[in-house]
Design a protein around this motif. Sequence first.
Motif, PDB file in Angstrom:
ATOM      1  N   GLY A   1     -26.399 -27.129  39.099  1.00  0.00           N
ATOM      2  CA  GLY A   1     -24.954 -26.949  39.079  1.00  0.00           C
ATOM      3  C   GLY A   1     -24.331 -26.612  40.415  1.00  0.00           C
ATOM      4  O   GLY A   1     -23.257 -27.111  40.750  1.00  0.00           O
ATOM      5  N   LEU A   2     -24.982 -25.771  41.213  1.00  0.00           N
ATOM      6  CA  LEU A   2     -24.388 -25.376  42.486  1.00  0.00           C
ATOM      7  C   LEU A   2     -24.322 -26.559  43.443  1.00  0.00           C
ATOM      8  O   LEU A   2     -23.313 -26.757  44.127  1.00  0.00           O
ATOM      9  CB  LEU A   2     -25.176 -24.221  43.106  1.00  0.00           C
ATOM     10  N   GLY A   3     -25.368 -27.366  43.486  1.00  0.00           N
ATOM     11  CA  GLY A   3     -25.335 -28.559  44.327  1.00  0.00           C
ATOM     12  C   GLY A   3     -24.252 -29.528  43.894  1.00  0.00           C
ATOM     13  O   GLY A   3     -23.548 -30.111  44.733  1.00  0.00           O
ATOM     14  N   LEU A   4     -24.076 -29.692  42.585  1.00  0.00           N
ATOM     15  CA  LEU A   4     -23.011 -30.556  42.076  1.00  0.00           C
ATOM     16  C   LEU A   4     -21.637 -29.993  42.425  1.00  0.00           C
ATOM     17  O   LEU A   4     -20.705 -30.742  42.752  1.00  0.00           O
ATOM     18  CB  LEU A   4     -23.145 -30.712  40.560  1.00  0.00           C
ATOM     19  N   ALA A   5     -21.498 -28.679  42.371  1.00  0.00           N
ATOM     20  CA  ALA A   5     -20.218 -28.052  42.710  1.00  0.00           C
ATOM     21  C   ALA A   5     -19.898 -28.231  44.194  1.00  0.00           C
ATOM     22  O   ALA A   5     -18.745 -28.464  44.565  1.00  0.00           O
ATOM     23  CB  ALA A   5     -20.245 -26.568  42.352  1.00  0.00           C
ATOM     24  N   VAL A   6     -20.916 -28.132  45.042  1.00  0.00           N
ATOM     25  CA  VAL A   6     -20.710 -28.354  46.471  1.00  0.00           C
ATOM     26  C   VAL A   6     -20.234 -29.786  46.704  1.00  0.00           C
ATOM     27  O   VAL A   6     -19.293 -30.035  47.471  1.00  0.00           O
ATOM     28  CB  VAL A   6     -22.009 -28.071  47.256  1.00  0.00           C
ATOM     29  N   GLY A   7     -20.861 -30.745  46.042  1.00  0.00           N
ATOM     30  CA  GLY A   7     -20.421 -32.127  46.175  1.00  0.00           C
ATOM     31  C   GLY A   7     -19.011 -32.343  45.660  1.00  0.00           C
ATOM     32  O   GLY A   7     -18.223 -33.096  46.260  1.00  0.00           O
ATOM     33  N   THR A   8     -18.674 -31.671  44.553  1.00  0.00           N
ATOM     34  CA  THR A   8     -17.323 -31.775  43.994  1.00  0.00           C
ATOM     35  C   THR A   8     -16.283 -31.239  44.972  1.00  0.00           C
ATOM     36  O   THR A   8     -15.264 -31.888  45.248  1.00  0.00           O
ATOM     37  CB  THR A   8     -17.235 -30.995  42.668  1.00  0.00           C
ATOM     38  N   ALA A   9     -16.532 -30.056  45.503  1.00  0.00           N
ATOM     39  CA  ALA A   9     -15.594 -29.447  46.447  1.00  0.00           C
ATOM     40  C   ALA A   9     -15.465 -30.272  47.722  1.00  0.00           C
ATOM     41  O   ALA A   9     -14.370 -30.417  48.282  1.00  0.00           O
ATOM     42  CB  ALA A   9     -16.040 -28.028  46.776  1.00  0.00           C
ATOM     43  N   LEU A  10     -16.568 -30.826  48.177  1.00  0.00           N
ATOM     44  CA  LEU A  10     -16.542 -31.655  49.379  1.00  0.00           C
ATOM     45  C   LEU A  10     -15.709 -32.912  49.143  1.00  0.00           C
ATOM     46  O   LEU A  10     -14.897 -33.315  49.992  1.00  0.00           O
ATOM     47  CB  LEU A  10     -17.963 -32.031  49.779  1.00  0.00           C
TER      48      LEU A  10
ATOM     49  N   THR B   1      -6.862 -27.405  45.460  1.00  0.00           N
ATOM     50  CA  THR B   1      -7.677 -27.493  44.248  1.00  0.00           C
ATOM     51  C   THR B   1      -8.952 -26.693  44.448  1.00  0.00           C
ATOM     52  O   THR B   1      -9.673 -26.883  45.433  1.00  0.00           O
ATOM     53  CB  THR B   1      -8.024 -28.957  43.930  1.00  0.00           C
ATOM     54  N   ARG B   2      -9.234 -25.794  43.500  1.00  0.00           N
ATOM     55  CA  ARG B   2     -10.386 -24.907  43.645  1.00  0.00           C
ATOM     56  C   ARG B   2     -11.546 -25.367  42.752  1.00  0.00           C
ATOM     57  O   ARG B   2     -11.333 -25.935  41.683  1.00  0.00           O
ATOM     58  CB  ARG B   2      -9.997 -23.467  43.311  1.00  0.00           C
ATOM     59  N   THR B   3     -12.750 -25.089  43.205  1.00  0.00           N
ATOM     60  CA  THR B   3     -13.960 -25.415  42.461  1.00  0.00           C
ATOM     61  C   THR B   3     -14.721 -24.129  42.177  1.00  0.00           C
ATOM     62  O   THR B   3     -15.007 -23.346  43.088  1.00  0.00           O
ATOM     63  CB  THR B   3     -14.864 -26.376  43.267  1.00  0.00           C
ATOM     64  N   PHE B   4     -15.052 -23.931  40.902  1.00  0.00           N
ATOM     65  CA  PHE B   4     -15.807 -22.763  40.469  1.00  0.00           C
ATOM     66  C   PHE B   4     -17.090 -23.233  39.787  1.00  0.00           C
ATOM     67  O   PHE B   4     -17.091 -24.245  39.085  1.00  0.00           O
ATOM     68  CB  PHE B   4     -15.006 -21.928  39.463  1.00  0.00           C
ATOM     69  N   VAL B   5     -18.172 -22.486  39.969  1.00  0.00           N
ATOM     70  CA  VAL B   5     -19.424 -22.808  39.284  1.00  0.00           C
ATOM     71  C   VAL B   5     -20.057 -21.502  38.807  1.00  0.00           C
ATOM     72  O   VAL B   5     -20.058 -20.499  39.521  1.00  0.00           O
ATOM     73  CB  VAL B   5     -20.383 -23.587  40.221  1.00  0.00           C
ATOM     74  N   LEU B   6     -20.556 -21.518  37.576  1.00  0.00           N
ATOM     75  CA  LEU B   6     -21.151 -20.330  36.969  1.00  0.00           C
ATOM     76  C   LEU B   6     -22.663 -20.519  36.845  1.00  0.00           C
ATOM     77  O   LEU B   6     -23.130 -21.490  36.250  1.00  0.00           O
ATOM     78  CB  LEU B   6     -20.540 -20.086  35.590  1.00  0.00           C
ATOM     79  N   LEU B   7     -23.417 -19.563  37.410  1.00  0.00           N
ATOM     80  CA  LEU B   7     -24.879 -19.621  37.394  1.00  0.00           C
ATOM     81  C   LEU B   7     -25.448 -18.359  36.765  1.00  0.00           C
ATOM     82  O   LEU B   7     -24.805 -17.304  36.747  1.00  0.00           O
ATOM     83  CB  LEU B   7     -25.440 -19.729  38.812  1.00  0.00           C
ATOM     84  N   GLY B   8     -26.683 -18.474  36.279  1.00  0.00           N
ATOM     85  CA  GLY B   8     -27.433 -17.299  35.884  1.00  0.00           C
ATOM     86  C   GLY B   8     -28.269 -16.801  37.048  1.00  0.00           C
ATOM     87  O   GLY B   8     -28.607 -17.570  37.959  1.00  0.00           O
ATOM     88  N   ASP B   9     -28.629 -15.519  37.036  1.00  0.00           N
ATOM     89  CA  ASP B   9     -29.381 -14.982  38.168  1.00  0.00           C
ATOM     90  C   ASP B   9     -30.762 -15.631  38.295  1.00  0.00           C
ATOM     91  O   ASP B   9     -31.267 -15.831  39.400  1.00  0.00           O
ATOM     92  CB  ASP B   9     -29.499 -13.460  38.083  1.00  0.00           C
ATOM     93  N   ALA B  10     -31.381 -16.008  37.186  1.00  0.00           N
ATOM     94  CA  ALA B  10     -32.703 -16.629  37.255  1.00  0.00           C
ATOM     95  C   ALA B  10     -32.657 -18.010  37.906  1.00  0.00           C
ATOM     96  O   ALA B  10     -33.663 -18.471  38.454  1.00  0.00           O
ATOM     97  CB  ALA B  10     -33.309 -16.740  35.855  1.00  0.00           C
TER      98      ALA B  10
END
Length: 212
Positions: free
Chosen positions: A107-116, A126-135
């Motif tokens: 998800g984080l890599g996809l969010a970086v691509g989205t924001a880019l 336009t803002r991009t948010f991504v939610l991750l678990g600690d694991a």
Amino acid sequence: MHMKLLSRVTADVKHTPSAHSTLDVLWVLYDRVLRITPETVDAPDRDRFLLSKGHGPAAYYAVLAAKGFIPEEWLDDMGGWNSPLGHHPDRVLIPGVEIGTGSLGHGLGLAVGTALGLRAQGFLDTRTFVLLGDAELDEGSNHEAIAYAAAIRLPITAIVIDNRSATHGWPGGIPVRFPNWSVSVVNGRDHDQIERALRVVSDRPHLVVASV
């Protein structure tokens, strides 16, 4: 209301601990922060929210139902053989869902691509948010995304739910894993704290650690 709707999900795929750990953050995002409505799910300049923590998406579905993106009745058959609400969110079947997730660490890599991509198209508000678990941070792909976002000062907000479920400890806690990001650490049940952290606009990527 979102709590009541979450209680409608009774299937074994609910993953109750995962759902309850994310519910407050998801509610604040959709109720107070995100610029997206059921009428603007396809607007090019809408805010983007990506659920990287795709396991146990019952809370996500409950919030989408509470905000009118999907019918409330869908919650009663989550995981059913012909239900659009599967074990992981499906962007093709569920209005408002930006990506299909489930494999942790993507998800984080996809969010970086989205924001880019949004920045390249000129959608600077336009803002991009991504939610991750600690694991999920144990997945190496996240660290490449973290480093790249910091290097190009990408306007992205990553939210990490910290319920101490990571397999490996990390001296200094979650924030040290995000070098050169701005950081907010909040009580993951305090809606006002969460909102203030999510509204931070920085000249670099921003991390919100929500402890639950």
